[in-house]
Write an enzyme that holds these catalytic residues in place. Structure first.
Site, short mmCIF file in Angstrom:
data_model
loop_
_atom_site.label_atom_id
_atom_site.label_comp_id
_atom_site.label_asym_id
_atom_site.label_seq_id
_atom_site.Cartn_x
_atom_site.Cartn_y
_atom_site.Cartn_z
N SER A 1 25.89 47.89 -1.59
CA SER A 1 25.02 48.97 -1.40
C SER A 1 25.08 49.70 -2.61
O SER A 1 25.66 49.88 -3.58
CB SER A 1 25.43 50.64 -0.28
N SER A 2 23.75 49.90 -2.81
CA SER A 2 23.34 50.69 -4.40
C SER A 2 23.89 51.92 -4.37
O SER A 2 23.73 52.63 -5.01
CB SER A 2 21.96 50.72 -5.31
N SER B 1 1.19 -1.52 0.07
CA SER B 1 0.09 0.04 -0.06
C SER B 1 0.86 0.96 0.17
O SER B 1 2.57 1.38 0.48
CB SER B 1 -0.76 -0.36 1.68
N THR B 2 0.05 2.39 -0.84
CA THR B 2 1.23 3.29 -0.65
C THR B 2 1.73 3.77 1.02
O THR B 2 2.89 4.37 1.47
CB THR B 2 0.50 4.83 -0.71
N THR C 1 30.58 38.41 27.70
CA THR C 1 29.18 38.30 28.04
C THR C 1 27.68 39.16 28.01
O THR C 1 28.31 40.39 27.93
CB THR C 1 29.15 37.81 29.40
#
Length: 477
Positions: free
Chosen positions: A328-329, A150-151, A197
């Site tokens: 960055s553009s 069966s499946t 920390t």
């Protein structure tokens, strides 16, 4: 679908039928009517079975083992058995993977996946027998390829085999990444820096210790993944529909497992209770949790790398990540930590997939969990993304990291955290006052100790030598 070198399909079709009626299937395709219906019903994610070759190979292994067992029981003719095995072997050798076209996310508890495999194997077996595709009276997808199955047992068994094999690849990539961290730990063993920390100065350490910790924490995940993937060695093959073994021979489960062990090379065992095993998805939950744990650790490490490389002038700037692309553009000269960023995003997806697995496992009802397909899709997606992400992290980031040694050392010398080393010698109260005064006056701890005559210069140099503060040492009070 026909051949990568072919420009056109012929346009010819063959007529196939199922419970719902007749449909025309393109003549060149190895899949049949039930796969065609699944294509129409489940245009969901765009990610199909053939994205994951391990799953296709495992389906073929299951079908081959079933054919061997059914023949041994006298239920399958030798010629049909041989043709099925030949077709399955071709698939495990990489052929016909483009015929596995069903979406990974589907209704029906995996029936469409099982039928896709049944139809492709049956039609290829027909060709080996000298017949045409669709002449199912000679080798039928259900009567022969799916015999005694069966499946509900074939599909999860194949998935478990595929996950075991996928995990091996995942672990290999992880081990390679660990080696990169270990190499950097050795390279940076002499670089003194300030530990932190809660994002505040703590005590000195070496950059090598920091990277060694990353290697060790990831090494733990190798053990966790391998421990949890062993749960997949228990399968329910022979359970058929709900675990009662209906429509199979009493000796079939033992025989099919014997053949499947040989074909897969895995130490598979039959579940002790097939009714329980058919509805239980606990192994998937456990393994998904281990995958998520790895993702969380990778994300934490990526966070650290972004912090440690922040700047270059206004951040920590203790390490340099290899520049991968302009950042960055609008801001000239900016370079972003794009590799750790993408690993973070992979981790977010994996964590989400684990929640999907959890909800799908919980949502199962009665004798079968119908949501196994989304469990399967989630796990395979997580594994694939982590493999790719770890390879990217290793080769495009970790291997190229360099240390800003002078920057690390200067921050140690200027840190208020050095006062911690004085605590055993001058006491907590005096140390606290020193730290407070150093912070207010912007003087160094070193200078204040000498001004106040708390310790001699020789004593102070010995105590505050950063090299003496990165490991335990005997105290001479």
């Amino acid at each position: 679908m026909v051949n990568p070198a072919s420009q056109y399909e012929s346009g010819a079709t063959r007529l196939e039928h199922d419970l719902l009626g007749e449909r025309e299937v393109p003549a060149e395709y190895y899949y049949g009517v039930q796969t065609l219906r699944a294509l129409e019903n489940f245009n969901i994610s765009g990610v199909t079975l053939n994205f994951y070759p391990d799953l296709i190979d495992a389906l073929a292994m299951v079908k081959q083992a079933a054919a061997e067992a059914n023949h041994e029981l006298g239920l399958l003719e030798p010629t049909i058995k041989d043709a099925i095995i030949k077709a399955c072997t071709e698939i495990t050798n990489g052929k016909f993977h483009n015929q596995f076209v069903v979406d990974m996310i589907q209704g029906g508890a995996g029936t469409s996946t099982n039928m896709n495999a049944n139809e492709v194997i049956a039609n290829r077996a027909l060709e080996h027998l000298g017949y045409s595709k669709g002449e199912y009276q000679y080798c039928h997808p259900l009567n022969h390829v799916n015999m005694s199955q069966s499946t509900n047992d074939a599909y999860p068994t194949a998935v478990k085999i595929a996950l075991i094999n996928s995990n091996k690849k995942l672990v290999r990539v992880l081990e390679s990444l660990i080696e990169s961290f270990r190499a950097k730990a050795k390279e940076f063993a002499h670089v003194i820096k300030m530990g932190r920390t809660q994002l505040q100065d703590a005590v000195p350490m070496t950059l090598g210790q920091e990277f060694e910790a990353y290697a060790v924490t990831l090494s733990e995940e190798v053990e966790r993944l391998n421990q949890n993937v062993r749960l997949f060695l228990e399968v329910n093959m022979g359970a058929t529909a709900i675990g009662t073994g209906i429509n199979s021979d009493p000796d079939y489960p033992e025989k099919v497992i014997k053949h499947l062990r040989k074909i897969s090379g895995l130490d598979l065992v039959l579940a002790s209770n097939l009714v329980e095993a058919t509805q239980d998805t606990g192994a998937f939950v456990m393994y998904s949790s281990a995958v998520k744990r790895l993702a969380i650790k990778l994300s934490k490490i990526s966070n650290d790398l972004r912090l440690l490389s922040s700047g270059p002038r206004t951040g920590l700037n203790e390490i340099n990540l290899p520049p991968m692309q302009p950042g960055s553009s609008i801001m000239p000269g900016k370079v972003n930590p794009v590799i750790p960023e993408v690993v973070n995003q992979i981790a977010f997806k994996v964590i989400g997939n684990d929640l999907t697995v959890t909800l799908a496992a919980e949502g199962g009802q009665l004798e079968l969990n119908v949501f196994e397909p989304v469990i399967v899709q989630s796990l395979f997606e997580s594994i694939e993304m982590l493999k790719n992400g770890m390879n990217t992290l290793k080769y495009r980031c970790i291997d190229g990291i360099t240390a800003n040694e002078e920057r690390c050392r200067s921050m140690v010398h200027n840190s208020i955290g050095l006062v911690t080393a004085l605590n055993p010698y001058i006491g907590y109260e005096a140390s606290t006052q020193l730290a407070k005064e150093a912070l207010v006056t912007n003087k160094s701890v070193y200078d204040l100790v000498l001004q106040k005559g708390l310790l001699s210069k020789q004593q102070l140099d010995t105590i505050l030598a950063p090299e003496n503060m990165v490991k335990p040492r005997k105290l001479n009070l």
